[in-house]
Design an enzyme around this catalytic site. Sequence first.
Site, PDB file in Angstrom:
ATOM      1  N   LYS A  64     -24.745  34.634  -6.672  1.00 34.29           N
ATOM      2  CA  LYS A  64     -24.483  34.475  -8.116  1.00 34.29           C
ATOM      3  C   LYS A  64     -25.394  33.380  -8.674  1.00 34.29           C
ATOM      4  O   LYS A  64     -25.990  33.534  -9.739  1.00 34.29           O
ATOM      5  CB  LYS A  64     -23.011  34.122  -8.361  1.00 34.29           C
ATOM      6  CG  LYS A  64     -22.064  35.274  -8.069  1.00 34.29           C
ATOM      7  CD  LYS A  64     -20.593  34.920  -8.296  1.00 34.29           C
ATOM      8  CE  LYS A  64     -19.722  36.084  -7.825  1.00 34.29           C
ATOM      9  NZ  LYS A  64     -18.295  35.924  -8.105  1.00 34.29           N
ATOM     10  N   ALA A 114     -19.959  41.410  -9.588  1.00 33.25           N
ATOM     11  CA  ALA A 114     -20.342  40.425 -10.600  1.00 33.25           C
ATOM     12  C   ALA A 114     -21.833  40.115 -10.516  1.00 33.25           C
ATOM     13  O   ALA A 114     -22.477  39.864 -11.539  1.00 33.25           O
ATOM     14  CB  ALA A 114     -19.519  39.156 -10.398  1.00 33.25           C
ATOM     15  N   TYR A 154     -13.892  31.309  -4.876  1.00 32.16           N
ATOM     16  CA  TYR A 154     -12.538  31.414  -4.327  1.00 32.16           C
ATOM     17  C   TYR A 154     -12.298  30.420  -3.198  1.00 32.16           C
ATOM     18  O   TYR A 154     -12.777  30.623  -2.068  1.00 32.16           O
ATOM     19  CB  TYR A 154     -12.318  32.861  -3.833  1.00 32.16           C
ATOM     20  CG  TYR A 154     -12.459  33.835  -4.978  1.00 32.16           C
ATOM     21  CD1 TYR A 154     -11.361  34.196  -5.729  1.00 32.16           C
ATOM     22  CD2 TYR A 154     -13.720  34.316  -5.351  1.00 32.16           C
ATOM     23  CE1 TYR A 154     -11.499  35.031  -6.829  1.00 32.16           C
ATOM     24  CE2 TYR A 154     -13.866  35.153  -6.454  1.00 32.16           C
ATOM     25  CZ  TYR A 154     -12.744  35.503  -7.177  1.00 32.16           C
ATOM     26  OH  TYR A 154     -12.886  36.320  -8.284  1.00 32.16           O
ATOM     27  N   ASP A 169     -10.692  43.133 -12.094  1.00 31.46           N
ATOM     28  CA  ASP A 169      -9.773  43.954 -11.318  1.00 31.46           C
ATOM     29  C   ASP A 169      -9.626  45.278 -12.049  1.00 31.46           C
ATOM     30  O   ASP A 169      -9.549  45.314 -13.278  1.00 31.46           O
ATOM     31  CB  ASP A 169      -8.421  43.257 -11.186  1.00 31.46           C
ATOM     32  CG  ASP A 169      -8.532  42.019 -10.312  1.00 31.46           C
ATOM     33  OD1 ASP A 169      -9.197  42.107  -9.262  1.00 31.46           O
ATOM     34  OD2 ASP A 169      -7.982  40.979 -10.693  1.00 31.46           O
ATOM     35  N   GLU A 188      -8.224  28.123 -20.525  1.00 28.53           N
ATOM     36  CA  GLU A 188      -8.365  29.581 -20.494  1.00 28.53           C
ATOM     37  C   GLU A 188      -7.116  30.239 -21.057  1.00 28.53           C
ATOM     38  O   GLU A 188      -5.998  29.896 -20.667  1.00 28.53           O
ATOM     39  CB  GLU A 188      -8.612  30.038 -19.045  1.00 28.53           C
ATOM     40  CG  GLU A 188      -8.756  31.542 -18.910  1.00 28.53           C
ATOM     41  CD  GLU A 188      -9.127  31.957 -17.500  1.00 28.53           C
ATOM     42  OE1 GLU A 188     -10.079  31.400 -16.923  1.00 28.53           O
ATOM     43  OE2 GLU A 188      -8.429  32.848 -16.968  1.00 28.53           O
ATOM     44  N   GLN A 219       6.832  34.454 -11.237  1.00 28.87           N
ATOM     45  CA  GLN A 219       5.486  34.666 -11.783  1.00 28.87           C
ATOM     46  C   GLN A 219       4.417  34.107 -10.839  1.00 28.87           C
ATOM     47  O   GLN A 219       3.427  34.770 -10.548  1.00 28.87           O
ATOM     48  CB  GLN A 219       5.377  34.000 -13.156  1.00 28.87           C
ATOM     49  CG  GLN A 219       4.015  34.194 -13.813  1.00 28.87           C
ATOM     50  CD  GLN A 219       3.849  33.291 -15.029  1.00 28.87           C
ATOM     51  OE1 GLN A 219       4.025  32.081 -14.945  1.00 28.87           O
ATOM     52  NE2 GLN A 219       3.526  33.895 -16.155  1.00 28.87           N
ATOM     53  N   TYR A 236     -10.770  38.750 -20.069  1.00 30.84           N
ATOM     54  CA  TYR A 236     -11.141  40.111 -20.456  1.00 30.84           C
ATOM     55  C   TYR A 236     -10.392  41.080 -19.544  1.00 30.84           C
ATOM     56  O   TYR A 236     -10.813  41.354 -18.424  1.00 30.84           O
ATOM     57  CB  TYR A 236     -12.651  40.278 -20.274  1.00 30.84           C
ATOM     58  CG  TYR A 236     -13.242  41.508 -20.887  1.00 30.84           C
ATOM     59  CD1 TYR A 236     -13.546  41.554 -22.240  1.00 30.84           C
ATOM     60  CD2 TYR A 236     -13.529  42.625 -20.110  1.00 30.84           C
ATOM     61  CE1 TYR A 236     -14.109  42.677 -22.806  1.00 30.84           C
ATOM     62  CE2 TYR A 236     -14.099  43.751 -20.667  1.00 30.84           C
ATOM     63  CZ  TYR A 236     -14.388  43.774 -22.015  1.00 30.84           C
ATOM     64  OH  TYR A 236     -14.963  44.890 -22.572  1.00 30.84           O
TER      65      TYR A 236
END
Length: 292
Positions: free
Chosen positions: A166, A126, A146, A108, A16, A213, A48
Amino acid sequence: MKIKDIISDRRTISFEFFPPREAGGVPGVIDVVNRLRAHAPDFVSVTYGAGGGTRAFTEEITMRLRRETDLMVMAHLTCVAQSRSDVHQVLQRLDAAGIENVIALRGDRPQDSVASAPGDAEFAHATDLIQHIRSNFDFGIAGACYPEGHTESPDLDTDISYARMKQDLGAEFLITQLFYDNAYFYDLVDRAQAAGITVPIIPGVLPILSTPQIRRFTSLCGASIPPELDARLERHADDNRAVREIGIEYATMQAEDLWANGVPGIHFYVLNRAYSVSHILRNLNIMGHDGA
Ligand SMILES: Cc1cc2nc3c(=O)[nH]c(=O)nc-3n(C[C@H](O)[C@H](O)[C@H](O)COP(=O)(O)OP(=O)(O)OC[C@H]3O[C@@H](n4cnc5c(N)ncnc54)[C@H](O)[C@@H]3O)c2cc1C
């Protein structure tokens, strides 16, 4: 080809990437993707506007990768704070460009948007986006899940019930949020099975690059860092090179354990840096195919 068909054929390795903030950054991202092609990923994806950042170059990179490489490209698409017609138009452009797979996300909220933005009522989750895609297009569809629960979920049972929704609405596989204790992933798989989820669940692995980070990322997405790992990161907080090596060692260990436990694939959050993921894959000796 649908990614679900690749997953039913072999265990996958996927990467990704995220889009740059400026147009001048596009060639750099394409370059990182090309450097990682030696590892024969089964698919690659471009986020995105993840974390509320820019969406401007996601489509461009996704479509360039589709046009200029032989890679299987999955588009990320979010629906938060967007109108149904805007989202529909993105899907039409992806379809016209020959993109066959989409990961459908709520997303988000962009950092500068107001609490209730236009479009919120149309696509609140979603699941709404998955339903829209399934009703109007022929994309292969993925969704997010998650291991430690989504930050807004009241409890893990509620969270898994939406992952099940989903699947019921058309998601063909799920990719997890990052985690640093594989026990959370195995627990998620157990809970998913108990909730009737039968689609493959691919773990997402993020090799740590820097202490501040990863603390920021984990605090945003609600993932935890095991105390022992956290202490090591703290000791080297000012030395990114040392932290990157710890990240490689830790992600190798995580991926080895996941692979040995039969995961359907591993999705690497590359963060647009080829070095760590290249090292991890060399350590693992799994070149995007089920040879291990
Ligand atoms: C693999 C992966 C890729 C990602 N890529 C991106 C990206 O490209 N861009 C980006 O901005 N973000 C991305 N994210 C982050 C993601 O957008 C955020 O985690 C976001 O907060 C939730 O997205 P979601 O699709 O899981 O939303 P949802 O599934 O809508 O879940 C959000 C919350 O609502 C609950 N919920 C879900 N469905 C319903 C329902 N029908 N009714 C009521 N409650 C519900 C859930 O339990 C959860 O608490 C990614 C995350 C993952 C794991």
